[in-house]
Design a protein around this motif. Structure first.
Motif, PDB file in Angstrom:
ATOM      1  N   LEU A   1      53.853  87.321  61.336  1.00 61.41           N
ATOM      2  CA  LEU A   1      53.415  86.193  60.524  1.00 61.41           C
ATOM      3  C   LEU A   1      54.116  86.222  59.163  1.00 61.41           C
ATOM      4  O   LEU A   1      54.622  85.204  58.670  1.00 61.41           O
ATOM      5  CB  LEU A   1      51.897  86.260  60.344  1.00 61.41           C
TER       6      LEU A   1
ATOM      7  N   GLN B   1      57.827  85.307  59.170  1.00 63.46           N
ATOM      8  CA  GLN B   1      58.102  83.860  59.092  1.00 63.46           C
ATOM      9  C   GLN B   1      58.168  83.380  57.646  1.00 63.46           C
ATOM     10  O   GLN B   1      58.870  82.433  57.333  1.00 63.46           O
ATOM     11  CB  GLN B   1      57.014  83.080  59.839  1.00 63.46           C
TER      12      GLN B   1
ATOM     13  N   LEU C   1      46.438  85.661  65.674  1.00 63.45           N
ATOM     14  CA  LEU C   1      46.634  85.101  64.335  1.00 63.45           C
ATOM     15  C   LEU C   1      47.303  83.759  64.471  1.00 63.45           C
ATOM     16  O   LEU C   1      48.261  83.599  65.211  1.00 63.45           O
ATOM     17  CB  LEU C   1      47.515  86.031  63.492  1.00 63.45           C
ATOM     18  N   HIS C   2      46.797  82.790  63.730  1.00 61.25           N
ATOM     19  CA  HIS C   2      47.383  81.451  63.778  1.00 61.25           C
ATOM     20  C   HIS C   2      48.567  81.387  62.815  1.00 61.25           C
ATOM     21  O   HIS C   2      48.412  81.591  61.626  1.00 61.25           O
ATOM     22  CB  HIS C   2      46.336  80.405  63.399  1.00 61.25           C
ATOM     23  N   SER C   3      49.741  81.120  63.358  1.00 69.28           N
ATOM     24  CA  SER C   3      50.916  81.062  62.505  1.00 69.28           C
ATOM     25  C   SER C   3      51.137  79.685  61.920  1.00 69.28           C
ATOM     26  O   SER C   3      51.885  79.512  60.976  1.00 69.28           O
ATOM     27  CB  SER C   3      52.169  81.481  63.284  1.00 69.28           C
ATOM     28  N   GLU C   4      50.442  78.661  62.502  1.00 71.71           N
ATOM     29  CA  GLU C   4      50.684  77.317  61.981  1.00 71.71           C
ATOM     30  C   GLU C   4      50.011  77.146  60.619  1.00 71.71           C
ATOM     31  O   GLU C   4      49.013  77.785  60.307  1.00 71.71           O
ATOM     32  CB  GLU C   4      50.183  76.253  62.967  1.00 71.71           C
ATOM     33  N   ARG C   5      50.583  76.259  59.838  1.00 79.17           N
ATOM     34  CA  ARG C   5      50.052  75.998  58.507  1.00 79.17           C
ATOM     35  C   ARG C   5      48.920  74.986  58.610  1.00 79.17           C
ATOM     36  O   ARG C   5      48.896  74.143  59.482  1.00 79.17           O
ATOM     37  CB  ARG C   5      51.157  75.442  57.612  1.00 79.17           C
ATOM     38  N   HIS C   6      47.961  75.091  57.677  1.00 77.32           N
ATOM     39  CA  HIS C   6      46.895  74.106  57.577  1.00 77.32           C
ATOM     40  C   HIS C   6      47.416  72.888  56.841  1.00 77.32           C
ATOM     41  O   HIS C   6      48.232  73.004  55.949  1.00 77.32           O
ATOM     42  CB  HIS C   6      45.701  74.679  56.804  1.00 77.32           C
TER      43      HIS C   6
END
Lengths: 158, 66
Positions: B34, B37, B60-65
Motif C-alpha cells: 500500500l 503505491q 487492506l483497501h488500496s483505493e482512495r476515498h
C-alpha cells in the motif's frame, strides 16, 4: 510490529508540485528564494565567469509538464551560492549550483542536500494527501535532530 | 475493527522507512505494498518476530476515498 521496509522515493510530479517542495526545502536550509532571475543583481550566467558550477539530477524524478511549463525554473541564494532548479532535457528535475570561493565538492554537497530536501518535502505532502484519501489518521509529526520527519499514523481496518 | 499503526520516517534524502505494526503473519506485506503505491520502490524489508506468527485475515483497501 511485523516488518520494517525502506522505500526509494519516485517523484513524478507537475512543476507546481515540484516548485512548492523546492521552495519549502530551500527556506528550511536558509536559502532565499528569488522571485526573478535578476533579483539582487545576481544571475547564474554572470557568475559562471568567475565561479564553479555543478549540475546534478534529482534521482528517480520526472517533471510532468506541458508546453507552457518547459521554461519554468526556480532560483535561490545563500551565502554567495546560487542554486537553480529546473527540468532537464530528459524531463528530470535538476539543480545547478554556482558559487565563487566554493570547491566543486562543496557545491555538489549543497546541491545534493537541496535535492534530497526537495524530495523529502515532496514525499511529506504526497504521503499526507494519499493517507488522508485512504482514511488514515496522522496523529503525530515530528522532526528529529537528523532532520528526518517522523509520522505516526493510525488506520482502522475491518 | 482492528487498529493498525504505522510509523514513517522520511530522511533528508527523501528515503522513506516504514514500521508496520499490528499485523500477524504476512499481512504486513500487503500494508507495505500500500505504501509502495504512495512512495515508490521497496529497497529493503526486514521482518520481525511477528511475521512468523499465524496468519490473520487481512484485506487492506488500496483505493482512495472520494
Amino acid at each position: 510490529m511485523s516488518a520494517v521496509a525502506v522505500l526509494t522515493p519516485i517523484v513524478v510530479a507537475s512543476w507546481p508540485a515540484i516548485s512548492s517542495a523546492v521552495a519549502t526545502a530551500a527556506v528550511s536550509l536558509g536559502f532565499k528564494v528569488l522571485q526573478d532571475a535578476n533579483q539582487e543583481g545576481v544571475s547564474l550566467d554572470v557568475e559562471t565567469e568567475t565561479a564553479r558550477k555543478v549540475t546534478l539530477n534529482v534521482p528517480h524524478s520526472e517533471v510532468v509538464t506541458g508546453t507552457l511549463g518547459r521554461d519554468q525554473r526556480l532560483r535561490m541564494s545563500r551565502d554567495g551560492v546560487m542554486a537553480e532548479f529546473s527540468r532537464d532535457a530528459r524531463g528530470r528535475a535538476a539543480v545547478c549550483v554556482t558559487g565563487a570561493g566554493y570547491s566543486e565538492e562543496q557545491l555538489r554537497a549543497i546541491g545534493e542536500e537541496l535535492g534530497g530536501r526537495m524530495v523529502q518535502q515532496y514525499m511529506l505532502t504526497k504521503l499526507k494527501n494519499e493517507m488522508a484519501a485512504r482514511g488514515m489518521d496522522l496523529v503525530e509529526e515530528t522532526v528529529d535532530e537528523s532532520q528526518s520527519i517522523r509520522l505516526r499514523v493510525r488506520h482502522w481496518q475491518n | 475493527m482492528k487498529q493498525r499503526t504505522y510509523e514513517l520516517t522520511i530522511s533528508p534524502t527523501g528515503e522513506v522507512e516504514i514500521h508496520v505494526d499490528g499485523f500477524k503473519g504476512k499481512g504486513c506485506l500487503e500494508a507495505i505494498k500500500l505504501f509502495e503505491q504512495m512512495v515508490g520502490e521497496t529497497k529493503d524489508v526486514r521482518h520481525t518476530s511477528g511475521f512468523y506468527e499465524p496468519e490473520e485475515d487481512v484485506h487492506l483497501h488500496s483505493e482512495r476515498h472520494h
